[in-house]
Design a protein around this motif. Sequence first.
Motif, PDB file in Angstrom:
ATOM      1  N   HIS A  83       5.374   1.427 -44.675  1.00 44.20           N
ATOM      2  CA  HIS A  83       5.644   0.405 -45.690  1.00 44.20           C
ATOM      3  C   HIS A  83       4.438   0.249 -46.610  1.00 44.20           C
ATOM      4  O   HIS A  83       4.584   0.188 -47.841  1.00 44.20           O
ATOM      5  CB  HIS A  83       5.965  -0.943 -45.030  1.00 44.20           C
ATOM      6  CG  HIS A  83       7.269  -0.985 -44.299  1.00 44.20           C
ATOM      7  ND1 HIS A  83       7.384  -0.640 -42.970  1.00 44.20           N
ATOM      8  CD2 HIS A  83       8.514  -1.335 -44.706  1.00 44.20           C
ATOM      9  CE1 HIS A  83       8.635  -0.780 -42.584  1.00 44.20           C
ATOM     10  NE2 HIS A  83       9.342  -1.202 -43.619  1.00 44.20           N
ATOM     11  N   ARG A  84       3.262   0.162 -46.023  1.00 47.74           N
ATOM     12  CA  ARG A  84       2.050   0.013 -46.827  1.00 47.74           C
ATOM     13  C   ARG A  84       1.848   1.221 -47.728  1.00 47.74           C
ATOM     14  O   ARG A  84       1.512   1.075 -48.916  1.00 47.74           O
ATOM     15  CB  ARG A  84       0.839  -0.165 -45.906  1.00 47.74           C
ATOM     16  CG  ARG A  84      -0.479  -0.362 -46.671  1.00 47.74           C
ATOM     17  CD  ARG A  84      -1.630  -0.618 -45.703  1.00 47.74           C
ATOM     18  NE  ARG A  84      -1.798   0.513 -44.790  1.00 47.74           N
ATOM     19  CZ  ARG A  84      -2.357   0.405 -43.587  1.00 47.74           C
ATOM     20  NH1 ARG A  84      -2.763  -0.767 -43.138  1.00 47.74           N
ATOM     21  NH2 ARG A  84      -2.495   1.477 -42.821  1.00 47.74           N
ATOM     22  N   GLU A  85       2.071   2.417 -47.205  1.00 47.03           N
ATOM     23  CA  GLU A  85       1.900   3.624 -48.013  1.00 47.03           C
ATOM     24  C   GLU A  85       2.866   3.646 -49.183  1.00 47.03           C
ATOM     25  O   GLU A  85       2.477   3.970 -50.321  1.00 47.03           O
ATOM     26  CB  GLU A  85       2.106   4.868 -47.141  1.00 47.03           C
ATOM     27  CG  GLU A  85       1.909   6.169 -47.911  1.00 47.03           C
ATOM     28  CD  GLU A  85       2.165   7.409 -47.064  1.00 47.03           C
ATOM     29  OE1 GLU A  85       2.195   8.515 -47.657  1.00 47.03           O
ATOM     30  OE2 GLU A  85       2.344   7.280 -45.827  1.00 47.03           O
ATOM     31  N   LEU A  86       4.130   3.278 -48.938  1.00 48.31           N
ATOM     32  CA  LEU A  86       5.110   3.277 -50.018  1.00 48.31           C
ATOM     33  C   LEU A  86       4.743   2.231 -51.075  1.00 48.31           C
ATOM     34  O   LEU A  86       4.829   2.514 -52.281  1.00 48.31           O
ATOM     35  CB  LEU A  86       6.511   3.005 -49.472  1.00 48.31           C
ATOM     36  CG  LEU A  86       7.628   2.935 -50.527  1.00 48.31           C
ATOM     37  CD1 LEU A  86       7.742   4.249 -51.299  1.00 48.31           C
ATOM     38  CD2 LEU A  86       8.962   2.575 -49.884  1.00 48.31           C
ATOM     39  N   GLU A  87       4.340   1.061 -50.643  1.00 52.11           N
ATOM     40  CA  GLU A  87       3.978   0.016 -51.606  1.00 52.11           C
ATOM     41  C   GLU A  87       2.780   0.434 -52.456  1.00 52.11           C
ATOM     42  O   GLU A  87       2.766   0.194 -53.674  1.00 52.11           O
ATOM     43  CB  GLU A  87       3.709  -1.290 -50.865  1.00 52.11           C
ATOM     44  CG  GLU A  87       4.996  -1.921 -50.341  1.00 52.11           C
ATOM     45  CD  GLU A  87       4.802  -3.075 -49.392  1.00 52.11           C
ATOM     46  OE1 GLU A  87       5.778  -3.817 -49.151  1.00 52.11           O
ATOM     47  OE2 GLU A  87       3.677  -3.247 -48.863  1.00 52.11           O
ATOM     48  N   VAL A 101       7.973  -4.340 -50.943  1.00 47.46           N
ATOM     49  CA  VAL A 101       9.288  -3.750 -50.682  1.00 47.46           C
ATOM     50  C   VAL A 101      10.191  -4.767 -49.981  1.00 47.46           C
ATOM     51  O   VAL A 101       9.781  -5.422 -49.014  1.00 47.46           O
ATOM     52  CB  VAL A 101       9.136  -2.477 -49.817  1.00 47.46           C
ATOM     53  CG1 VAL A 101      10.496  -2.007 -49.292  1.00 47.46           C
ATOM     54  CG2 VAL A 101       8.484  -1.364 -50.637  1.00 47.46           C
ATOM     55  N   PHE A 102      11.419  -4.887 -50.461  1.00 44.97           N
ATOM     56  CA  PHE A 102      12.450  -5.757 -49.907  1.00 44.97           C
ATOM     57  C   PHE A 102      13.542  -4.907 -49.261  1.00 44.97           C
ATOM     58  O   PHE A 102      13.615  -3.693 -49.469  1.00 44.97           O
ATOM     59  CB  PHE A 102      13.081  -6.611 -51.004  1.00 44.97           C
ATOM     60  CG  PHE A 102      12.197  -7.697 -51.553  1.00 44.97           C
ATOM     61  CD1 PHE A 102      12.468  -9.036 -51.304  1.00 44.97           C
ATOM     62  CD2 PHE A 102      11.100  -7.392 -52.356  1.00 44.97           C
ATOM     63  CE1 PHE A 102      11.669 -10.048 -51.824  1.00 44.97           C
ATOM     64  CE2 PHE A 102      10.296  -8.392 -52.883  1.00 44.97           C
ATOM     65  CZ  PHE A 102      10.583  -9.723 -52.615  1.00 44.97           C
ATOM     66  N   SER A 103      14.452  -5.546 -48.539  1.00 47.85           N
ATOM     67  CA  SER A 103      15.517  -4.815 -47.854  1.00 47.85           C
ATOM     68  C   SER A 103      16.569  -4.270 -48.806  1.00 47.85           C
ATOM     69  O   SER A 103      17.210  -3.256 -48.518  1.00 47.85           O
ATOM     70  CB  SER A 103      16.183  -5.699 -46.796  1.00 47.85           C
ATOM     71  OG  SER A 103      16.684  -6.882 -47.386  1.00 47.85           O
ATOM     72  N   THR A 104      16.776  -4.939 -49.951  1.00 51.71           N
ATOM     73  CA  THR A 104      17.713  -4.454 -50.972  1.00 51.71           C
ATOM     74  C   THR A 104      17.199  -4.865 -52.349  1.00 51.71           C
ATOM     75  O   THR A 104      16.347  -5.753 -52.473  1.00 51.71           O
ATOM     76  CB  THR A 104      19.135  -5.057 -50.810  1.00 51.71           C
ATOM     77  OG1 THR A 104      19.069  -6.476 -51.051  1.00 51.71           O
ATOM     78  CG2 THR A 104      19.717  -4.783 -49.438  1.00 51.71           C
ATOM     79  N   GLY A 105      17.761  -4.251 -53.380  1.00 54.35           N
ATOM     80  CA  GLY A 105      17.444  -4.672 -54.736  1.00 54.35           C
ATOM     81  C   GLY A 105      17.932  -6.082 -55.009  1.00 54.35           C
ATOM     82  O   GLY A 105      17.274  -6.861 -55.710  1.00 54.35           O
ATOM     83  N   TYR A 106      19.088  -6.419 -54.478  1.00 51.17           N
ATOM     84  CA  TYR A 106      19.645  -7.771 -54.637  1.00 51.17           C
ATOM     85  C   TYR A 106      18.670  -8.787 -54.062  1.00 51.17           C
ATOM     86  O   TYR A 106      18.359  -9.820 -54.689  1.00 51.17           O
ATOM     87  CB  TYR A 106      20.995  -7.854 -53.917  1.00 51.17           C
ATOM     88  CG  TYR A 106      21.902  -8.941 -54.418  1.00 51.17           C
ATOM     89  CD1 TYR A 106      21.638 -10.284 -54.179  1.00 51.17           C
ATOM     90  CD2 TYR A 106      23.057  -8.631 -55.132  1.00 51.17           C
ATOM     91  CE1 TYR A 106      22.479 -11.280 -54.642  1.00 51.17           C
ATOM     92  CE2 TYR A 106      23.898  -9.619 -55.605  1.00 51.17           C
ATOM     93  CZ  TYR A 106      23.609 -10.944 -55.356  1.00 51.17           C
ATOM     94  OH  TYR A 106      24.457 -11.920 -55.817  1.00 51.17           O
ATOM     95  N   GLU A 240      17.421   3.409 -49.442  1.00 58.82           N
ATOM     96  CA  GLU A 240      17.793   2.005 -49.323  1.00 58.82           C
ATOM     97  C   GLU A 240      16.606   1.133 -49.686  1.00 58.82           C
ATOM     98  O   GLU A 240      15.457   1.490 -49.434  1.00 58.82           O
ATOM     99  CB  GLU A 240      18.228   1.667 -47.888  1.00 58.82           C
ATOM    100  CG  GLU A 240      19.450   2.425 -47.393  1.00 58.82           C
ATOM    101  CD  GLU A 240      20.735   1.997 -48.060  1.00 58.82           C
ATOM    102  OE1 GLU A 240      20.769   0.887 -48.619  1.00 58.82           O
ATOM    103  OE2 GLU A 240      21.693   2.777 -48.037  1.00 58.82           O
ATOM    104  N   GLY A 241      16.891  -0.047 -50.238  1.00 62.17           N
ATOM    105  CA  GLY A 241      15.843  -1.022 -50.459  1.00 62.17           C
ATOM    106  C   GLY A 241      15.573  -1.319 -51.921  1.00 62.17           C
ATOM    107  O   GLY A 241      16.146  -0.713 -52.834  1.00 62.17           O
ATOM    108  N   GLY A 242      14.695  -2.307 -52.125  1.00 58.40           N
ATOM    109  CA  GLY A 242      14.264  -2.682 -53.466  1.00 58.40           C
ATOM    110  C   GLY A 242      12.796  -3.049 -53.420  1.00 58.40           C
ATOM    111  O   GLY A 242      12.188  -3.118 -52.348  1.00 58.40           O
ATOM    112  N   ALA A 266      12.973  -5.937 -41.675  1.00 57.59           N
ATOM    113  CA  ALA A 266      12.378  -4.904 -42.522  1.00 57.59           C
ATOM    114  C   ALA A 266      13.229  -3.641 -42.527  1.00 57.59           C
ATOM    115  O   ALA A 266      13.960  -3.357 -41.565  1.00 57.59           O
ATOM    116  CB  ALA A 266      10.981  -4.569 -42.019  1.00 57.59           C
ATOM    117  N   LEU A 267      13.145  -2.904 -43.613  1.00 56.30           N
ATOM    118  CA  LEU A 267      13.785  -1.592 -43.669  1.00 56.30           C
ATOM    119  C   LEU A 267      13.244  -0.711 -42.550  1.00 56.30           C
ATOM    120  O   LEU A 267      12.045  -0.716 -42.260  1.00 56.30           O
ATOM    121  CB  LEU A 267      13.507  -0.917 -45.013  1.00 56.30           C
ATOM    122  CG  LEU A 267      14.282  -1.440 -46.214  1.00 56.30           C
ATOM    123  CD1 LEU A 267      13.704  -0.852 -47.492  1.00 56.30           C
ATOM    124  CD2 LEU A 267      15.763  -1.093 -46.098  1.00 56.30           C
TER     125      LEU A 267
END
Length: 387
Positions: A83-87, A101-106, A240-242, A266-267
């Motif tokens: 998660h940290r790497e993606l952010e 990062v959130f679980s969805t774009g919504y 998946e995710g937003g 979390a995703l």
Amino acid sequence: MYKFAEALESIKEKGLYREMLYLDAAPGPHTMVGGKQMLLLSSNNYLGLCNDDRLKEAAIATIREFGVGSGGSRLTTGSYRLHRELEERLAQFKGTEACLVFSTGYAANLGTIAGLADKGWVIFCDRLNHASIIDGCRLSGAKLVIYKHCDMNDLEKKIKRYHTGKGLIVSDGVFSMDGDIAPLAEIVKLAKKYSIMTMVDDAHATGVLGPNGGGSVDYFGLQNEVDIQMGTLSKAFAGEGGYIAGKQSLIDYLRHKAKSFIYSTALAPHNIAVSLKALELIQKEPERRKSLLEKSRWFRGELVKNGFDVPMNNTPIIPLMVGEADKAVTFSRMLYDEGVYVPAIRPPTVPNGSSRLRFSIMATHTHEDLAMALQKTIVIGKELGLI
């Protein structure tokens, strides 16, 4: 007792009843829908990465290492080094200081707007913004002011009338049902003039627009001007995710205030691994988005040339305007019978009288695919009296 049966009958009478069709294979250019081989022209899989072997391998390897679920919310046990790497990589990609990062774009839109604003704010919102933006505005308790679609004169008029202190202008970067691009340079100019924050939903632009594939903000070169950039990992990123990208102070604040972040599981790590690999490919393979936009321009131009009502834009979202919901549904079903899957888009997703077929091109469609779809669309369009 609420009479659901009667309410459903009313929905059916208006031609707005929705049925789900189920895919039996990956959402590539060709897939299986209800056991039938179909040309898929309605997916948000813009770069064709949903079935890419490299993304699948990244997911499989991560499942072997981390398992299949995250096991908790991000603030308890659900945050992984992935998660940290993606952010960190998304922040660099979007030209910002930080990312969340959130679980969805919504969830990203809902949590950010409702967490940021309150009844002391005024939010200026484009009339055609995504439902998640509208819901976030309403949940926040802020005064919601709707301005005419991409109309900067109307926006400024309403800013002069309603702006009193804390304010936010929020707009889709690419509008999901019309495919047009927001006039972000003009929005930023007005925001600076009146000291208002800006937020752009780049769900349908990220990976598609801009010299670096960064989205509509990248397209206009406004990385240092837009306060809040939202994006999804479920369209061009094929996962998946937003996420929300912006200044470090904003991201730190949202960790404490965005309820859809705080209270959501979390995703799973393999979803994050897919997004990391997709981001790598988006940056290393710019020819994908170049091919996507070339094919989109050709298909849109051919529809217009043959007399269809198709708004001009520069994105893979191509709405063929039909009007009445019943006729749009009929058009969609006739194409389905010919092996082309393009669902009808009807109210409440779009305004009354503006039902349409929403063609959505992928980089992996061939010109033969698009020529076949065009030919069948022309034949059925003539039969329905649309051209």
